[in-house]
Design a protein around this motif. Structure first.
Motif, PDB file in Angstrom:
ATOM      1  N   LEU A 124       0.840  -1.196   0.000  1.00 15.32           N
ATOM      2  CA  LEU A 124       0.000   0.000   0.000  1.00 15.32           C
ATOM      3  C   LEU A 124       0.873   1.244   0.000  1.00 15.32           C
ATOM      4  N   ALA A 125       0.467   2.225  -0.778  1.00 16.18           N
ATOM      5  CA  ALA A 125       1.237   3.464  -0.894  1.00 16.18           C
ATOM      6  C   ALA A 125       0.390   4.630  -0.417  1.00 16.18           C
ATOM      7  N   PRO A 126       0.993   5.702  -0.028  1.00  9.74           N
ATOM      8  CA  PRO A 126       2.432   5.910   0.089  1.00  9.74           C
ATOM      9  C   PRO A 126       2.963   5.362   1.411  1.00  9.74           C
ATOM     10  N   ALA A 127       4.212   4.975   1.402  1.00 10.96           N
ATOM     11  CA  ALA A 127       4.905   4.518   2.604  1.00 10.96           C
ATOM     12  C   ALA A 127       6.358   4.962   2.496  1.00 10.96           C
ATOM     13  N   THR A 128       6.917   5.399   3.608  1.00 12.87           N
ATOM     14  CA  THR A 128       8.313   5.820   3.626  1.00 12.87           C
ATOM     15  C   THR A 128       9.016   5.175   4.809  1.00 12.87           C
ATOM     16  N   CYS A 129      10.317   5.156   4.765  1.00 10.41           N
ATOM     17  CA  CYS A 129      11.099   4.558   5.835  1.00 10.41           C
ATOM     18  C   CYS A 129      11.017   5.356   7.125  1.00 10.41           C
ATOM     19  N   THR A 130      10.525   6.570   7.068  1.00  2.67           N
ATOM     20  CA  THR A 130      10.353   7.363   8.275  1.00  2.67           C
ATOM     21  C   THR A 130       9.057   7.004   8.992  1.00  2.67           C
ATOM     22  N   ASP A 131       8.316   6.033   8.438  1.00  3.99           N
ATOM     23  CA  ASP A 131       7.069   5.592   9.063  1.00  3.99           C
ATOM     24  C   ASP A 131       7.314   4.565  10.172  1.00  3.99           C
ATOM     25  N   GLY A 132       8.538   4.484  10.681  1.00  2.73           N
ATOM     26  CA  GLY A 132       8.848   3.588  11.788  1.00  2.73           C
ATOM     27  C   GLY A 132       9.305   2.212  11.337  1.00  2.73           C
ATOM     28  N   VAL A 133       9.927   2.113  10.188  1.00  2.00           N
ATOM     29  CA  VAL A 133      10.393   0.818   9.681  1.00  2.00           C
ATOM     30  C   VAL A 133      11.546   0.306  10.525  1.00  2.00           C
ATOM     31  N   ARG A 134      11.483  -0.953  10.904  1.00  2.00           N
ATOM     32  CA  ARG A 134      12.597  -1.613  11.578  1.00  2.00           C
ATOM     33  C   ARG A 134      12.889  -2.889  10.795  1.00  2.00           C
ATOM     34  N   ILE A 135      14.157  -3.063  10.472  1.00  2.00           N
ATOM     35  CA  ILE A 135      14.529  -4.279   9.749  1.00  2.00           C
ATOM     36  C   ILE A 135      15.614  -5.010  10.483  1.00  2.00           C
TER      37      ILE A 135
END
Length: 135
Positions: A124-135
């Motif tokens: 689903l878009a939009p999504a950015t790495c500042t949205d709390g992504v943890r890898i």
């Protein structure tokens, strides 16, 4: 250490970026490299060996100790990376935000830090790495 890029604009069409590091204890700044174009979002790798930044839709890494020519990180078909990327704590993976050709909206992908084929994480878009992504 703090990491930042400064942007000097002589004309609207010409941008110069200077990649700096700053020792937070002493306040001493060191210019690592000057670029005759825009670079964005510099980040340290967890081991402190590389600085990773994006420019022109691609990702690059550069050694702060021996700042020769930057090395492009192969992001496969994801060549519309924006200034959002996150490096995993072990330094083995990187999450990128890539805008697709079809709808021009960003989605998050992961790939090996040394480069490879991106794997879609957020359909689903939009999504950015500042949205709390943890890898």
């Amino acid at each position: 250490m703090l990491l930042f890029a400064t942007f000097l604009t002589a004309q609207q069409a010409k941008v110069t970026s200077i990649l700096h590091i700053m020792d937070l204890q002493t306040g001493q700044q060191t210019a690592i490299k000057e670029f005759p174009f825009l670079i964005e979002a510099p980040n340290w790798t967890p081991d402190g060996k590389w600085l990773v930044y994006n420019s022109g839709g691609k990702l690059y890494k550069i050694s702060p100790d021996q700042p020769g020519e930057p090395i492009e990180i192969n992001t496969g078909y994801a060549t519309r990376c924006n200034n959002d990327h996150v490096i995993s704590a072990d330094g083995k993976q990187i999450a990128i935000s890539h805008g697709t050709k079809e709808d021009h909206q960003s989605r998050i992908y992961t790939l090996p830090f040394e480069g490879g084929t991106p794997r879609l994480i957020t359909p689903l878009a939009p999504a950015t790495c500042t949205d709390g992504v943890r890898i």
